[in-house]
Each structure stands twice: as structure tokens, then as C-alpha cells.
Design a protein around this motif. Structure first.
Motif, PDB file in Angstrom:
ATOM      1  N   LEU A   1      -2.673   5.956   6.181  1.00  0.00           N
ATOM      2  CA  LEU A   1      -2.417   4.511   6.141  1.00  0.00           C
ATOM      3  C   LEU A   1      -1.738   4.004   7.404  1.00  0.00           C
ATOM      4  N   LEU A   2      -0.792   4.770   7.945  1.00  0.00           N
ATOM      5  CA  LEU A   2       0.031   4.302   9.061  1.00  0.00           C
ATOM      6  C   LEU A   2      -0.302   5.023  10.371  1.00  0.00           C
ATOM      7  N   ALA A   3      -1.448   5.682  10.396  1.00  0.00           N
ATOM      8  CA  ALA A   3      -1.857   6.409  11.596  1.00  0.00           C
ATOM      9  C   ALA A   3      -2.341   5.447  12.681  1.00  0.00           C
ATOM     10  N   ASN A   4      -2.155   5.864  13.928  1.00  0.00           N
ATOM     11  CA  ASN A   4      -2.679   5.121  15.068  1.00  0.00           C
ATOM     12  C   ASN A   4      -3.139   6.126  16.120  1.00  0.00           C
TER      13      ASN A   4
ATOM     14  N   ASP B   1       1.958   6.070  16.042  1.00  0.00           N
ATOM     15  CA  ASP B   1       1.201   6.894  15.102  1.00  0.00           C
ATOM     16  C   ASP B   1       2.205   7.511  14.125  1.00  0.00           C
ATOM     17  N   ARG B   2       2.032   7.261  12.840  1.00  0.00           N
ATOM     18  CA  ARG B   2       3.000   7.716  11.840  1.00  0.00           C
ATOM     19  C   ARG B   2       2.334   8.607  10.801  1.00  0.00           C
ATOM     20  N   PHE B   3       2.970   9.722  10.526  1.00  0.00           N
ATOM     21  CA  PHE B   3       2.499  10.548   9.407  1.00  0.00           C
ATOM     22  C   PHE B   3       3.194  10.064   8.144  1.00  0.00           C
ATOM     23  N   PHE B   4       2.535  10.281   7.010  1.00  0.00           N
ATOM     24  CA  PHE B   4       3.004   9.744   5.737  1.00  0.00           C
ATOM     25  C   PHE B   4       2.766  10.804   4.670  1.00  0.00           C
ATOM     26  N   TYR B   5       3.862  11.451   4.258  1.00  0.00           N
ATOM     27  CA  TYR B   5       3.805  12.530   3.278  1.00  0.00           C
ATOM     28  C   TYR B   5       4.342  12.072   1.924  1.00  0.00           C
TER      29      TYR B   5
ATOM     30  N   GLU C   1       0.825  -1.207   0.000  1.00  0.00           N
ATOM     31  CA  GLU C   1       0.000   0.000   0.000  1.00  0.00           C
ATOM     32  C   GLU C   1       0.865   1.266   0.000  1.00  0.00           C
ATOM     33  N   THR C   2       1.990   1.200   0.717  1.00  0.00           N
ATOM     34  CA  THR C   2       2.892   2.351   0.789  1.00  0.00           C
ATOM     35  C   THR C   2       3.480   2.675  -0.580  1.00  0.00           C
ATOM     36  N   LEU C   3       3.987   1.655  -1.261  1.00  0.00           N
ATOM     37  CA  LEU C   3       4.599   1.889  -2.572  1.00  0.00           C
ATOM     38  C   LEU C   3       3.553   2.275  -3.619  1.00  0.00           C
ATOM     39  N   ALA C   4       2.335   1.759  -3.463  1.00  0.00           N
ATOM     40  CA  ALA C   4       1.260   2.147  -4.382  1.00  0.00           C
ATOM     41  C   ALA C   4       0.905   3.621  -4.192  1.00  0.00           C
ATOM     42  N   PHE C   5       0.811   4.074  -2.945  1.00  0.00           N
ATOM     43  CA  PHE C   5       0.487   5.470  -2.674  1.00  0.00           C
ATOM     44  C   PHE C   5       1.542   6.403  -3.259  1.00  0.00           C
ATOM     45  N   LEU C   6       2.788   6.005  -3.161  1.00  0.00           N
ATOM     46  CA  LEU C   6       3.882   6.844  -3.665  1.00  0.00           C
ATOM     47  C   LEU C   6       4.089   6.709  -5.170  1.00  0.00           C
ATOM     48  N   GLY C   7       3.628   5.610  -5.747  1.00  0.00           N
ATOM     49  CA  GLY C   7       3.701   5.457  -7.197  1.00  0.00           C
ATOM     50  C   GLY C   7       5.011   4.935  -7.738  1.00  0.00           C
ATOM     51  N   LEU C   8       5.718   4.118  -6.970  1.00  0.00           N
ATOM     52  CA  LEU C   8       6.939   3.505  -7.505  1.00  0.00           C
ATOM     53  C   LEU C   8       6.578   2.596  -8.672  1.00  0.00           C
ATOM     54  N   ARG C   9       7.375   2.682  -9.766  1.00  0.00           N
ATOM     55  CA  ARG C   9       7.068   1.916 -10.969  1.00  0.00           C
ATOM     56  C   ARG C   9       8.322   1.244 -11.523  1.00  0.00           C
ATOM     57  N   PRO C  10       8.137   0.182 -12.274  1.00  0.00           N
ATOM     58  CA  PRO C  10       9.267  -0.457 -12.933  1.00  0.00           C
ATOM     59  C   PRO C  10      10.052   0.532 -13.781  1.00  0.00           C
TER      60      PRO C  10
ATOM     61  N   PRO D   1      13.212  16.460 -12.033  1.00  0.00           N
ATOM     62  CA  PRO D   1      11.933  17.170 -12.076  1.00  0.00           C
ATOM     63  C   PRO D   1      10.768  16.178 -12.155  1.00  0.00           C
ATOM     64  N   GLY D   2       9.780  16.370 -11.309  1.00  0.00           N
ATOM     65  CA  GLY D   2       8.635  15.476 -11.256  1.00  0.00           C
ATOM     66  C   GLY D   2       8.805  14.298 -10.323  1.00  0.00           C
ATOM     67  N   ALA D   3       9.990  14.144  -9.724  1.00  0.00           N
ATOM     68  CA  ALA D   3      10.260  13.004  -8.847  1.00  0.00           C
ATOM     69  C   ALA D   3       9.480  13.098  -7.537  1.00  0.00           C
ATOM     70  N   VAL D   4       9.283  11.933  -6.924  1.00  0.00           N
ATOM     71  CA  VAL D   4       8.519  11.817  -5.675  1.00  0.00           C
ATOM     72  C   VAL D   4       9.450  11.440  -4.528  1.00  0.00           C
ATOM     73  N   VAL D   5       9.194  12.041  -3.360  1.00  0.00           N
ATOM     74  CA  VAL D   5       9.878  11.656  -2.132  1.00  0.00           C
ATOM     75  C   VAL D   5       8.822  11.343  -1.082  1.00  0.00           C
ATOM     76  N   GLY D   6       8.902  10.152  -0.512  1.00  0.00           N
ATOM     77  CA  GLY D   6       8.009   9.768   0.569  1.00  0.00           C
ATOM     78  C   GLY D   6       8.708   9.922   1.905  1.00  0.00           C
ATOM     79  N   VAL D   7       8.002  10.463   2.883  1.00  0.00           N
ATOM     80  CA  VAL D   7       8.542  10.611   4.236  1.00  0.00           C
ATOM     81  C   VAL D   7       7.542  10.015   5.223  1.00  0.00           C
ATOM     82  N   ILE D   8       8.013   9.042   5.987  1.00  0.00           N
ATOM     83  CA  ILE D   8       7.220   8.406   7.037  1.00  0.00           C
ATOM     84  C   ILE D   8       7.965   8.580   8.348  1.00  0.00           C
ATOM     85  N   ASP D   9       7.277   9.043   9.393  1.00  0.00           N
ATOM     86  CA  ASP D   9       7.964   9.178  10.677  1.00  0.00           C
ATOM     87  C   ASP D   9       6.959   9.133  11.820  1.00  0.00           C
ATOM     88  N   HIS D  10       7.504   8.975  13.026  1.00  0.00           N
ATOM     89  CA  HIS D  10       6.696   8.912  14.239  1.00  0.00           C
ATOM     90  C   HIS D  10       6.162  10.301  14.584  1.00  0.00           C
TER      91      HIS D  10
END
Length: 257
Positions: free
Chosen positions: A224-227, A246-250, A55-64, A176-185
Motif C-alpha cells: 500500500l505504501l510502497a514507492n 518507499d515504506r514497508f508495511f508489516y 486503507e491502513t486500518l482496514a488492512f490491520l483490522g482495527l475494530r470498534p 493473545p491474537g493481537a495485531v501489531v502494525g509496523v510501517i517504516d522507511h
């Protein structure tokens, strides 16, 4: 073997879509096959329930076909998954600070993963001097480690680090156009360095401000990762909450212009 064959076939078909923007192709089987990869260790699989990798990689859109970076890779949990998704047409760089690359169980696991993963390259660097190559990556993820940029530890050889400098270096490294995912407590507002030192948590607003000052745009955030039951005043290593914080996911994106 069936999962591995599915992943390989899907990767070959989808590699051409990697850097051409959004695609309507359903990548769910690719993510599922990456999680089912028989090369993954039991220790990795045990983390799946709390990390929700597909689910995490789908949300961020990682692709082959993408060129991806796993920032502060640890034992390589995300690096292996990324390599499975990007396939032979892509690549993964696993960034590991020298201070964390010490003899021990985690180093042994990372070394074994790198040796068994031709699509993954290990990049070691001083924790306080993150200097990735410019315009190199389509995708990056930093999982549960960004707060460490506000941490200092004589025991682990971590000097005072400049989070703004890290964010600027990462911005320059992304295409340009790249994605960065940040997950933390999730942590409380206040003195960020003091909170990180005490709890190993961080206020999500601090992270958002750091990335936006560097030039990134917040494209989306996920629950997705909230508690909601997590007590934000507890140390993340407290047995009562460890692995269930409880994790935020940007999801940040580098503008195309």
C-alpha cells in the motif's frame, strides 16, 4: 456532523465484535467516518494522501471496542483516528517518549488532542525504557518510528536503546491474537545503526527478525505504501522525497498459543 453520527452509530453496533475474532461486517464506513471526523486538524488531513489511513486500518483490522496503542504517537495523528474507530467501547493509549515530549508545536498539538479526546490516554516513558502493562492491548501501530530504536542522539537525549527489549515488552503487552502494525522507511542492508543515523531508514528484514525473535508471527505485508521510485540512499528528510518514501508495511500477530 453526518460523518460523526455515522461513526457513533456504527461503533455502537460493532463494539460487541471487537475481541471475538474476524467478522464479516463491513467496516469501511467506520474507517471513512474516522477520516472525515470534523475534529481532525488540517495538518492531519494533509498527511492522509501519503499515509492512506482508511486503507491502513482496514488492512490491520482495527475494530470498534478494541484496546489500542499508538506507539511513539508524535502529535497524535494515529491516536485520534484509532479513537474514532474503537469508539466508546474501546480505548487508545498514546505512548510518547519523555525525550520527545518537549515544549513546542508538536507537544501543543498532542496536548490539545488528548484534552479533546476522552478515549485517548497519554502514557509518557523514557525512550530507552519502554515498559507497557502486560496483556493490555488488542492492537498496536508504530508508524515511521521503529528505526529510531537503533538511533542515538546526544542532542535529543536518546541513549543507546535495545530494540530486542522493546519488542519483548511489546509482545508481553499484547493479548493473545493481537495485531501489531509496523510501517517504516525502507533502507538498505548493512550496519543498521549506521544506516539509521545517516538516513533514518531501516532494512525491513531487520524489523521482521526483531519481531519474530520476540514471538510475533508475520501474518501479512502490504504494498500500500510502497514507492519503487524512491532512492533508498537518500535521507528521508530530503525535500526531493520527504513524505513520499518507499515504506514497508508489516502486519504481525501474537499467537493465541
Amino acid at each position: 456532523m453526518k460523518a460523526f453520527a455515522l461513526l457513533a452509530a456504527a461503533s455502537l453496533v460493532l463494539t460487541a465484535c471487537a475481541t471475538t475474532g474476524p467478522t464479516s461486517v463491513d467496516l469501511a464506513p467506520v474507517y471513512a467516518a474516522a477520516v472525515a471526523n470534523p475534529a481532525r486538524a488540517d495538518e492531519e488531513r494533509k498527511l492522509d494522501a501519503s499515509r492512506k489511513p482508511a486503507e491502513t486500518l482496514a488492512f490491520l483490522g482495527l475494530r470498534p471496542g478494541m484496546r489500542a496503542a499508538d506507539l511513539i504517537t508524535g502529535s497524535g495523528y494515529w491516536a485520534r483516528l484509532m479513537a474514532s474507530v474503537v469508539g466508546p467501547g474501546g480505548s487508545v493509549t498514546a505512548f510518547q517518549p519523555e525525550q520527545f515530549y518537549k515544549a513546542g508545536e508538536e507537544k501543543a498539538k498532542l496536548d490539545a488532542l488528548i484534552a479533546a479526546s476522552p478515549g485517548v490516554t497519554l502514557a509518557r516513558y523514557p525512550f530507552e525504557n519502554f515498559a507497557p502493562p502486560a496483556n493490555a492491548y488488542d492492537f498496536a501501530l508504530i508508524n515511521l518510528s521503529y528505526h529510531d530504536l537503533y538511533w542515538e542522539s546526544a542532542k535529543y537525549g536518546i541513549p543507546r536503546t535495545d530494540p530486542a527489549g522493546f519488542a519483548r515488552g511489546l509482545y508481553a503487552a499484547m493479548r493473545p491474537g493481537a495485531v501489531v502494525g509496523v510501517i517504516d522507511h525502507v533502507g538498505p542492508a548493512g550496519d543498521t545503526r549506521a544506516i539509521v543515523d545517516k538516513l533514518h531508514r531501516i532494512d525491513p528484514a531487520v524489523v521482521r527478525a526483531d519481531f519474530e525473535r520476540a514471538g510475533f508471527r508475520l501474518e501479512a505485508e502490504s504494498p500500500l505504501l510502497a514507492n519503487p521510485a524512491d532512492d533508498h540512499s537518500k535521507l528521508v528528510f530530503d525535500p526531493a522525497i520527504r513524505g513520499q518514501t518507499d515504506r514497508f508495511f508489516y502486519k504481525f500477530r501474537k499467537p493465541r498459543r
